[in-house]
Structure formats: structure tokens, C-alpha cells
Motif scaffolding. Structure first.
Motif, short mmCIF file in Angstrom:
data_model
loop_
_atom_site.label_atom_id
_atom_site.label_comp_id
_atom_site.label_asym_id
_atom_site.label_seq_id
_atom_site.Cartn_x
_atom_site.Cartn_y
_atom_site.Cartn_z
N PRO A 138 -5.71 2.78 8.82
CA PRO A 138 -4.73 2.53 7.79
C PRO A 138 -3.78 3.96 7.76
N THR A 167 6.53 1.36 6.97
CA THR A 167 5.14 2.25 7.13
C THR A 167 5.60 3.79 6.78
N LYS A 170 4.97 3.60 2.95
CA LYS A 170 3.44 3.80 2.52
C LYS A 170 3.16 5.20 2.85
#
Length: 342
Positions: A138, A167, A170
Motif C-alpha cells: 500500500p 495515488t 493518498k
């Protein structure tokens, strides 16, 4: 839709996190990795010393380049200039037993950082990127390990490379991201699919690598038939014979636009990238001192906005032939795609 170019020169410094840098830095990969036989140590060192003299302050390396040799080179040459430069390196993709390996596990990131500090002859890395997003880990875990490096005083700011806007968001939620490094040039428009705007929104610098299209957007584009065996362009579809012939026709038109604008094709290409936004920084790589100086001269040029717009209309994701990587490499990369061009 192709964004309209911004008018005016790129002489105003740009920001990467807390750092102020010229809009053009130096990508150091070329002198150790990926383009056939590396130059001699003396020539590589001379190039880096000249870069410092020419006003480059952002130097970009990685653990992968030369499997550590590039970090050693950069660290050795820049040791006497450490306080005057912004030193960037990368983790998450390294050489293991002679093979390139993507590994974003926290333990690997921490170990790679310690090795990089030793090779770079410094006690802190200014900007540390995750070179590739490891899909088995992750992104929050990889960035979490990099956050620990900041807390330990080993790294000042964090970056990501070749990731999507999703991404980026995140990762940014875990720790502020100072820079996103993606390929961006007239013929590689992937950032326009999301990351260019997301970076601006989040206050992240978009650091454009290969802004000269891996040498294609220079006055003398490479001849694929003469590329050395270990040159990565041999496996890139845009350099395959049929595609390249079509792309050279576009190059001729770019050269005409540059001539009318009073600059070289490389300078037109760099000016175009830097016109995409005030948060964009370009890091062209080169082995040539003459080309280094040609690139840095862009900071003092006023390339007409009409020339930038014309260049973007001639060469873009719709007109280029071939994808930027082969299918196997594209599968490893998290960036948004530009239709058939990858």
C-alpha cells in the motif's frame, strides 16, 4: 484538450517544498545508466562541476542509476557544494543481483536510505522520492516509512515518481508531498490527464523528467539503428523503425517552429514544458557540456507564446506514433495513460 501555454520566460525561480530552485535542474541518470556505455569518470565529474558553475542547484539521482554508482558520483562531486544545492534521490527501485527490482517495503526503504546517505556523502537528503509505486505494498505503508526518515532527520522532504493523481492524493494524506516526478514533454502528455492539475492544487511541484523526449527533441535526434545494445530506447516503441520515421516528420516541423522563434528545438521543448505552470520544474539529462549550457540558456529566453502553442499542436499525444514504454514496463507504472500513446 491541450492547455494554452503561459507567456513569458522561465527565469523566475520555482519552489519545491521549502526550496527555491531555477526552473531547470539536472537529471543525472544519463552519466551512469540506461544509455549504453557511460562516459569516463573524468567527463562525468566535469559535467557535474560545470552544472554547478552554470547555476544548476537541483541535482536528481537515484539508487537505481548505475546500481549506486550515480549516487557515489554525485555525492563525491557535490560534497564541496552541499549547502548550495538541493540533492534529490530515490528509493523503491534498485539493482539486486544485477537486475532492476521494484520494492516499496518499509524495511527496504529504510535500508536504501541509509545506503544512499553513505554514497551521497551527506547526513540528510533534501528530496527523497519513491521511484516506483510497488503494487504489492500500500502506498500508505511506503510513504509511512519515508515519513519515519523525515522524523529521523535523514530526509527533508518527500516525493513520488510516475504515479497517478489518485495515488498522489493518498500519499499526500499521509505526509505532505513536495514533488511529483513524471515524464512530461511535447510527446509525453500523461500529466495532463490528472497529475498536472492535482499537483498545482496540492502545492506539489511537478518535476518533468525526459522533457527533451530522450534526445528526440534536440537538433540532432538519435538514429535508432546506431543505438548501443544497452540503450533503453531500443525497446521503446516510439523509436521502432516505422514509428520513428513518422515521428521524424513531426520533428522537422518542430525544428521549423524553433528556427522562426530564434531558438533551438531543445530550447523550444523546454520552454514549452515550463510554460505548463509555475509549479513545473524540468530536469533534462545530458552528457554534453554544450547541451547543458544550451538547456540552461532557456532561463533567459523569451520564446513567443505563439511558438509554444504551435509546437504543442504539432507534437502531442494524438500525433506521436508509438507508446512511451513497451507493454511490460507500462504495466509497472501507475500514471494515467494518454490513449494509444501510453
Amino acid at each position: 484538450m491541450i492547455p494554452a501555454p503561459a507567456a513569458g520566460p522561465a527565469r523566475t525561480p520555482r519552489r519545491i517544498g521549502p526550496f527555491e530552485v531555477p526552473a531547470i535542474g539536472l537529471g543525472c541518470m544519463n552519466v551512469s545508466h540506461a544509455y549504453g556505455t557511460a562516459p569516463s569518470t573524468e567527463d562525468a565529474e566535469r559535467l557535474l562541476r560545470t552544472a554547478v558553475a552554470e547555476g544548476v542547484t537541483l541535482f536528481d539521482t537515484a539508487a537505481l542509476y548505475g546500481f549506486g554508482a550515480n549516487e557515489e558520483l554525485v555525492g563525491r562531486v557535490l560534497a564541496d557544494h552541499r549547502d548550495a544545492v538541493v540533492l534529490a534521490s530515490k528509493c523503491g527501485m534498485t539493482g539486486v543481483n544485477g537486475q532492476r527490482v521494484i520494492d516499496g517495503r518499509p524495511d527496504t526503504i529504510r535500508r536504501t536510505a541509509d545506503e544512499a546517505l553513505t554514497r551521497l556523502k551527506t547526513d540528510v537528503i533534501d528530496l527523497y522520492y519513491l521511484h516506483r509505486f510497488d503494487r504489492q505494498v500500500p502506498i500508505e505503508d511506503s510513504v509511512g516509512a519515508m515519513t519515519d526518515l523525515v522524523a529521523a532527520g535523514k530526509v527533508r522532504t518527500l516525493g513520488l515518481s510516475e504515479v497517478s493523481a489518485d495515488t498522489l492524493r493518498k500519499a499526500h494524506a499521509v505526509h505532505p508531498i513536495a514533488a511529483l516526478q513524471n515524464e512530461y514533454s511535447l510527446w509525453s502528455r500523461n500529466p495532463e490527464q490528472g497529475t498536472l492539475a492535482a499537483a498545482a492544487e496540492l502545492g506539489v511541484a511537478l518535476v518533468a523528467f525526459s522533457p527533451l523526449a530522450r534526445g528526440f527533441l534536440t537538433a540532432a535526434p538519435p538514429d535508432p539503428a546506431t543505438l548501443p545494445e544497452k540503450d533503453i530506447r531500443r525497446n521503446m516503441p516510439r523509436f521502432a523503425a516505422d514509428n520513428y520515421a513518422a515521428n521524424l516528420e513531426l520533428h522537422a516541423r518542430i525544428a521549423d517552429i524553433a528556427r522562426e522563434a530564434g531558438c533551438t528545438p531543445a530550447q523550444l521543448a523546454l520552454a514549452w514544458v515550463l510554460s505548463r505552470g509555475e509549479h513545473v520544474v524540468a530536469i533534462p539529462g545530458t552528457r554534453s557540456i554544450a547541451h547543458l549550457r544550451e538547456n540552461m540558456a532557456v532561463l533567459e529566453l523569451d520564446v513567443p507564446a505563439a511558438a509554444l502553442e504551435a509546437a504543442g499542436q504539432v507534437l502531442n499525444a494524438e500525433t506521436v506514433r508509438g507508446s512511451r514504454y513497451n507493454d511490460a514496463t507500462l504495466a509497472e507504472i501507475d500514471t494515467e495513460r494518454c490513449g494509444a500513446a501510453g
